[in-house]
Design a protein around this motif. Structure first.
Motif, PDB file in Angstrom:
ATOM      1  N   ARG A  67      -7.795   0.454  12.618  1.00 37.86           N
ATOM      2  CA  ARG A  67      -7.171   0.103  13.899  1.00 37.86           C
ATOM      3  C   ARG A  67      -7.870  -1.079  14.567  1.00 37.86           C
ATOM      4  NH1 ARG A  67      -8.279   4.352  16.055  1.00 37.86           N
ATOM      5  NH2 ARG A  67      -9.974   3.764  17.449  1.00 37.86           N
ATOM      6  N   THR A  68      -9.186  -1.079  14.521  1.00 35.96           N
ATOM      7  CA  THR A  68      -9.951  -2.093  15.247  1.00 35.96           C
ATOM      8  C   THR A  68     -10.260  -3.339  14.424  1.00 35.96           C
ATOM      9  OG1 THR A  68     -12.084  -1.126  14.590  1.00 35.96           O
ATOM     10  CG2 THR A  68     -11.041  -0.288  16.623  1.00 35.96           C
ATOM     11  N   GLY A  69     -10.172  -3.224  13.081  1.00 35.52           N
ATOM     12  CA  GLY A  69     -10.584  -4.355  12.249  1.00 35.52           C
ATOM     13  C   GLY A  69     -12.064  -4.644  12.388  1.00 35.52           C
ATOM     14  N   THR A  73     -22.110  -7.408  10.949  1.00 37.64           N
ATOM     15  CA  THR A  73     -22.593  -8.622  11.603  1.00 37.64           C
ATOM     16  C   THR A  73     -22.286  -9.881  10.795  1.00 37.64           C
ATOM     17  OG1 THR A  73     -24.772  -8.311  10.587  1.00 37.64           O
ATOM     18  CG2 THR A  73     -24.469  -7.450  12.811  1.00 37.64           C
ATOM     19  N   SER A  74     -22.047  -9.727   9.503  1.00 40.15           N
ATOM     20  CA  SER A  74     -21.736 -10.897   8.672  1.00 40.15           C
ATOM     21  C   SER A  74     -20.257 -11.225   8.667  1.00 40.15           C
ATOM     22  CB  SER A  74     -22.194 -10.666   7.231  1.00 40.15           C
ATOM     23  OG  SER A  74     -21.327  -9.766   6.565  1.00 40.15           O
ATOM     24  N   GLY A  75     -19.412 -10.321   9.180  1.00 41.91           N
ATOM     25  CA  GLY A  75     -17.981 -10.557   9.216  1.00 41.91           C
ATOM     26  C   GLY A  75     -17.194  -9.844   8.140  1.00 41.91           C
ATOM     27  N   THR A  76     -17.832  -8.939   7.374  1.00 40.89           N
ATOM     28  CA  THR A  76     -17.114  -8.181   6.354  1.00 40.89           C
ATOM     29  C   THR A  76     -16.515  -6.924   6.972  1.00 40.89           C
ATOM     30  OG1 THR A  76     -19.155  -7.048   5.679  1.00 40.89           O
ATOM     31  CG2 THR A  76     -18.534  -9.041   4.473  1.00 40.89           C
ATOM     32  N   LEU A  77     -15.330  -6.561   6.532  1.00 39.05           N
ATOM     33  CA  LEU A  77     -14.621  -5.427   7.120  1.00 39.05           C
ATOM     34  C   LEU A  77     -15.314  -4.100   6.803  1.00 39.05           C
ATOM     35  CD1 LEU A  77     -10.973  -6.530   6.331  1.00 39.05           C
ATOM     36  CD2 LEU A  77     -11.963  -6.277   8.616  1.00 39.05           C
ATOM     37  N   SER A 172       0.167  -0.173   3.285  1.00 37.89           N
ATOM     38  CA  SER A 172      -0.052  -0.656   4.648  1.00 37.89           C
ATOM     39  C   SER A 172      -1.538  -0.818   4.940  1.00 37.89           C
ATOM     40  CB  SER A 172       0.578   0.303   5.660  1.00 37.89           C
ATOM     41  OG  SER A 172       0.003   1.600   5.529  1.00 37.89           O
ATOM     42  N   ASP A 173      -2.365  -0.219   4.105  1.00 38.40           N
ATOM     43  CA  ASP A 173      -3.826  -0.349   4.176  1.00 38.40           C
ATOM     44  C   ASP A 173      -4.247  -1.410   3.155  1.00 38.40           C
ATOM     45  OD1 ASP A 173      -6.626  -0.031   3.698  1.00 38.40           O
ATOM     46  OD2 ASP A 173      -6.523   2.030   4.433  1.00 38.40           O
ATOM     47  N   ALA A 174      -4.955  -2.433   3.610  1.00 38.47           N
ATOM     48  CA  ALA A 174      -5.391  -3.497   2.695  1.00 38.47           C
ATOM     49  C   ALA A 174      -6.248  -2.961   1.561  1.00 38.47           C
ATOM     50  CB  ALA A 174      -6.159  -4.572   3.462  1.00 38.47           C
ATOM     51  N   GLY A 175      -6.845  -1.793   1.778  1.00 41.01           N
ATOM     52  CA  GLY A 175      -7.654  -1.180   0.733  1.00 41.01           C
ATOM     53  C   GLY A 175      -6.873  -0.930  -0.540  1.00 41.01           C
ATOM     54  N   TRP A 176      -5.567  -0.699  -0.417  1.00 40.15           N
ATOM     55  CA  TRP A 176      -4.754  -0.481  -1.617  1.00 40.15           C
ATOM     56  C   TRP A 176      -4.806  -1.718  -2.499  1.00 40.15           C
ATOM     57  CZ3 TRP A 176      -0.878  -2.613  -4.423  1.00 40.15           C
ATOM     58  CH2 TRP A 176      -0.293  -1.803  -5.401  1.00 40.15           C
ATOM     59  N   TYR A 177      -4.666  -2.900  -1.899  1.00 35.16           N
ATOM     60  CA  TYR A 177      -4.674  -4.140  -2.677  1.00 35.16           C
ATOM     61  C   TYR A 177      -6.062  -4.454  -3.218  1.00 35.16           C
ATOM     62  CZ  TYR A 177       0.095  -4.951  -1.196  1.00 35.16           C
ATOM     63  OH  TYR A 177       1.447  -4.818  -1.018  1.00 35.16           O
ATOM     64  N   GLU A 178      -7.095  -4.123  -2.465  1.00 33.44           N
ATOM     65  CA  GLU A 178      -8.456  -4.326  -2.958  1.00 33.44           C
ATOM     66  C   GLU A 178      -8.696  -3.487  -4.210  1.00 33.44           C
ATOM     67  OE1 GLU A 178     -11.562  -3.848  -0.073  1.00 33.44           O
ATOM     68  OE2 GLU A 178     -10.285  -4.546   1.560  1.00 33.44           O
ATOM     69  N   LEU A 179      -8.335  -2.202  -4.133  1.00 34.53           N
ATOM     70  CA  LEU A 179      -8.575  -1.297  -5.256  1.00 34.53           C
ATOM     71  C   LEU A 179      -7.658  -1.610  -6.431  1.00 34.53           C
ATOM     72  CD1 LEU A 179      -8.969   2.019  -3.220  1.00 34.53           C
ATOM     73  CD2 LEU A 179     -10.795   0.753  -4.357  1.00 34.53           C
ATOM     74  N   HIS A 205      -1.710  -8.821   4.319  1.00 33.44           N
ATOM     75  CA  HIS A 205      -3.006  -8.655   4.990  1.00 33.44           C
ATOM     76  C   HIS A 205      -3.797  -9.964   4.932  1.00 33.44           C
ATOM     77  CE1 HIS A 205      -2.197  -4.310   4.912  1.00 33.44           C
ATOM     78  NE2 HIS A 205      -1.891  -4.456   3.637  1.00 33.44           N
ATOM     79  N   PRO A 206      -3.329 -11.007   5.619  1.00 33.99           N
ATOM     80  CA  PRO A 206      -3.988 -12.329   5.511  1.00 33.99           C
ATOM     81  C   PRO A 206      -5.427 -12.342   6.003  1.00 33.99           C
ATOM     82  CG  PRO A 206      -2.368 -12.304   7.288  1.00 33.99           C
ATOM     83  CD  PRO A 206      -2.145 -11.051   6.494  1.00 33.99           C
ATOM     84  N   GLY A 207      -5.809 -11.379   6.825  1.00 36.36           N
ATOM     85  CA  GLY A 207      -7.176 -11.360   7.316  1.00 36.36           C
ATOM     86  C   GLY A 207      -8.157 -10.689   6.385  1.00 36.36           C
ATOM     87  N   ASN A 208      -7.670 -10.130   5.279  1.00 31.55           N
ATOM     88  CA  ASN A 208      -8.556  -9.411   4.357  1.00 31.55           C
ATOM     89  C   ASN A 208      -9.031 -10.356   3.261  1.00 31.55           C
ATOM     90  OD1 ASN A 208      -9.062  -7.726   1.763  1.00 31.55           O
ATOM     91  ND2 ASN A 208      -9.177  -6.237   3.415  1.00 31.55           N
ATOM     92  N   THR A 209     -10.293 -10.721   3.307  1.00 30.92           N
ATOM     93  CA  THR A 209     -10.823 -11.677   2.338  1.00 30.92           C
ATOM     94  C   THR A 209     -11.201 -11.039   1.016  1.00 30.92           C
ATOM     95  OG1 THR A 209     -13.036 -11.413   3.292  1.00 30.92           O
ATOM     96  CG2 THR A 209     -11.685 -13.222   4.123  1.00 30.92           C
ATOM     97  N   MET A 210     -11.315  -9.710   0.974  1.00 34.47           N
ATOM     98  CA  MET A 210     -11.727  -9.062  -0.267  1.00 34.47           C
ATOM     99  C   MET A 210     -10.687  -9.211  -1.367  1.00 34.47           C
ATOM    100  SD  MET A 210     -14.734  -7.861  -0.409  1.00 34.47           S
ATOM    101  CE  MET A 210     -14.493  -6.919  -1.911  1.00 34.47           C
TER     102      MET A 210
END
Length: 342
Positions: A67-69, A73-77, A172-179, A205-210
């Motif tokens: 919810r919060t994104g 401190t380094s900017g990783t989700l 809907s969870d970017a984690g699906w695409y990461e995995l 999920h354009p904000g997900n760099t993983m």
């Protein structure tokens, strides 16, 4: 003193294996590193909640991060680290498919209690990938026995299939695409199929760099790719984000491939250093952590940008981060070189 260029090959190999013997001084990781404290905190929290079978607590934690994104401190989700924590827990044991697996049973009970939850199903997939890596390890393929390789592929195939079966409720969870991308890389999908998956994930999920990080590993020289392939993939990923965000994404993509080159990506002359340098500035404007500063100072040193190296190192306030430099001599040589008269 050796120049940064003469250190590039050894530095890149150090990232893949262990520190090269370029000097005698070896430094350990900063045990009070804020970045590692945050990541380890997530790991310990997930482990504790799962150990108590506090599935409501796990759901709440993941929902908060989603919810919060929220980032480190380094900017990783933090949501990425949540799933990484689950995968890491399952890398500890080798249990063949079909045999009793108490830890896996916990995830099964979680799924049964929250059958409509994306988090519970992604936790199941993460556990499969983690168990597969318990057999695979992180060495080269020729160092893995046929039996271990078979277990690795069985678990990874099972994870990929499970993700496909639960895509509708989980994508809907970017984690699906990461995995899913991680499984695709490990199963050596065709490049076009992998990139179709990455393109879809980045569009949603354009904000997900993983998501592009995983693809960058696939195209890197360590895994049979080329510097040109990494650059081409990076440029493709940039098209999925607003122009203002492209330099930062470019810098992070090359950061993610740091251990995947037989020689430095800068030695290959493929990296657009002005673009990466701008990306470094953009990342630090939002996340001026010492973790970021030290990693970026290392890359500036590799790139042979003396002024940038000095400017970044002058901003460092904490002890040397081992996972940025890998060797105390590398840190000191880059620091001294950056202060030499041109």
């Amino acid at each position: 003193m050796r120049s940064p260029a003469s250190l590039m090959l050894c530095l890149s190999i150090a990232l893949v294996t262990l520190p090269c013997a370029i000097g005698t001084a070896q430094a350990g990781p900063s045990i009070d590193s804020p970045e590692y404290a945050e990541r380890n905190g997530i790991q310990l929290q997930v482990e504790a909640l799962l150990g108590k079978e506090d599935f409501a607590g796990l759901e709440a934690l993941a929902n908060k991060y989603r919810r919060t994104g929220e980032t480190t401190t380094s900017g990783t989700l933090k949501l990425t680290h949540f799933y990484e924590a689950l995968s890491a827990l399952y890398e500890a044991d080798r249990i063949p498919l079909g045999q009793d697996d108490p830890m896996r049973d916990r995830i099964t009970r979680w799924v049964k209690k929250y059958p409509r939850s994306a988090t519970s199903h992604l936790a199941m997939a993460a556990s499969m990938l983690g168990r597969g890596m318990a057999y695979r390890g992180y060495g080269y393929s020729n160092s893995i026995s046929a039996e271990d390789s078979a277990h690795f592929h069985a678990y990874t195939e099972a994870a990929s299939k499970y993700l496909a079966e639960h895509k509708k409720q989980c994508a809907s969870d970017a984690g699906w695409y990461e995995l899913a991308s991680s499984a695709a890389v490990r199963l050596i999908w065709e490049a076009t199929d992998l990139m179709a998956l990455v393109d879809e994930g980045m569009a949603k999920h354009p904000g997900n760099t993983m998501i592009p990080f995983v693809a960058a590993q696939y195209f890197s020289p360590k895994w049979g790719g080329t510097p040109y392939a990494v650059e081409s993939m990076a440029r493709r990923a940039l098209e999925t984000v607003p122009e203002r965000d492209r330099p930062a994404l470019y810098a992070r993509i090359y950061w993610s491939t740091a251990g995947s080159y037989y020689s430095s990506p800068f030695a290959e002359k493929q990296v657009d250093w002005p673009l990466m340098s701008q990306g470094i500035d953009d990342v630090l404007a939002r996340y001026p952590s010492d973790w970021n500063l030290q990693n970026f100072a290392y890359f500036a040193c590799q790139a042979g940008d003396k002024a940038k190296t000095r400017a970044l190192m002058d901003r460092i306030t904490r002890p040397m981060e081992f996972h940025a430099w890998w060797d105390g001599d590398v840190y000191e040589q880059c620091r001294r070189w950056s202060r030499e008269d041109s």
